[in-house]
Design an enzyme around this catalytic site. Sequence first.
Site, PDB file in Angstrom:
ATOM      1  N   ASP A 168     -14.474   3.322   3.373  1.00  0.00           N
ATOM      2  CA  ASP A 168     -13.929   1.933   3.973  1.00  0.00           C
ATOM      3  C   ASP A 168     -12.467   2.486   5.172  1.00  0.00           C
ATOM      4  OD1 ASP A 168     -12.311   0.364   4.219  1.00  0.00           O
ATOM      5  OD2 ASP A 168     -12.348  -0.931   2.552  1.00  0.00           O
ATOM      6  N   ASP A 214      -2.176   3.347   6.527  1.00  0.00           N
ATOM      7  CA  ASP A 214      -1.013   3.801   5.712  1.00  0.00           C
ATOM      8  C   ASP A 214      -0.096   4.798   5.022  1.00  0.00           C
ATOM      9  OD1 ASP A 214      -1.543   1.225   6.577  1.00  0.00           O
ATOM     10  OD2 ASP A 214      -1.849   0.258   4.371  1.00  0.00           O
ATOM     11  N   ASN A 252       1.191  -0.872   0.181  1.00  0.00           N
ATOM     12  CA  ASN A 252      -0.182  -0.420  -0.227  1.00  0.00           C
ATOM     13  C   ASN A 252       0.607   1.975   0.199  1.00  0.00           C
ATOM     14  OD1 ASN A 252      -2.146  -1.368   0.340  1.00  0.00           O
ATOM     15  ND2 ASN A 252      -2.594  -1.336   2.400  1.00  0.00           N
TER      16      ASN A 252
HETATM   17  O1  RIB Z   1      -3.453  -0.989   6.510  1.00  0.00           O
HETATM   18  C1  RIB Z   1      -3.919  -2.156   5.647  1.00  0.00           C
HETATM   19  C2  RIB Z   1      -3.137  -3.409   4.928  1.00  0.00           C
HETATM   20  O2  RIB Z   1      -3.222  -3.910   6.383  1.00  0.00           O
HETATM   21  C3  RIB Z   1      -4.182  -3.624   4.516  1.00  0.00           C
HETATM   22  O3  RIB Z   1      -4.167  -4.063   3.182  1.00  0.00           O
HETATM   23  C4  RIB Z   1      -3.819  -5.754   4.400  1.00  0.00           C
HETATM   24  O4  RIB Z   1      -3.353  -6.654   3.561  1.00  0.00           O
HETATM   25  C5  RIB Z   1      -2.951  -5.605   6.242  1.00  0.00           C
HETATM   26  O5  RIB Z   1      -1.580  -5.239   5.943  1.00  0.00           O
END
Ligand code: RIB
Length: 248
Positions: A237, A243, A42
Amino acid sequence: MRVLVMGSLNYDFVYEVDHIYRPGETIESLSLETYYGGKGLNQAIALGKAGVQVYIAGLVGEDGESLRNCCKEHGIDTAYLKTVKGKSGHAVIQVDKNGQNSILLYGGANRSQRKENIDEVLDNFQAGDILLLQNEINQLEYIIDKAWERKMTIVLNPSPINKELCSYDLSQISVLLLNEIEGEELTGAAKPEDMINALKKKYRNTDIVLTLGERGALCSFRNEIVYEPSKKVEAVDTTAAGDTLFTD
Ligand code: RIB
């Protein structure tokens, strides 16, 4: 600027649910979608989209071809992405009607990092290069030590936080990117300002980005503390919102 992401790649199975299920409860999901995820992937995608030269040094299993293709489609260099025996990592994610989520992780290939492989990858990077880490792979402490020896700039997102990570000496980290739950775990403080102050006291040379969800982020850069409000959007969502950081 070159950024090396040593992190996880997952298949995310996202189930839409009325509410996050409780212990002992069986519920029907409303829909299922499959996405590419993993905190490493991500963040690498976000960097790729921002036009940064980004490399991913992760591990996928024998079922990982489409994760590899996803990296390529987003301009992520896969020269250090390895395929190992067994399954890739995956996550089972419930998202409720308010956009809140709950995540169950299966580490799979992400947990097969070996010291020799780490050394081999890091040999291609040097002082001035940035290493971006999260806590979904094994050998994290070793990676931090070796990158520090090479004088790389280390950015750590200590997520998901656990006891093992809390025991590491994080003074080698240049930038700590964390949320309030992680801040509380690392400092014992309850208020964002107290978390920042406690972290600054412990890690004098570390810059800190403390994300506060919809309230934005509190950042400590050198000796200055700056508040960054978040961009107002309707939450559909919240998965992976932590991230990356999106401010006005
Ligand atoms: O932070 C979200 C992520 O956490 C998701 O994409 C999942 O795969 C976990 O790693």
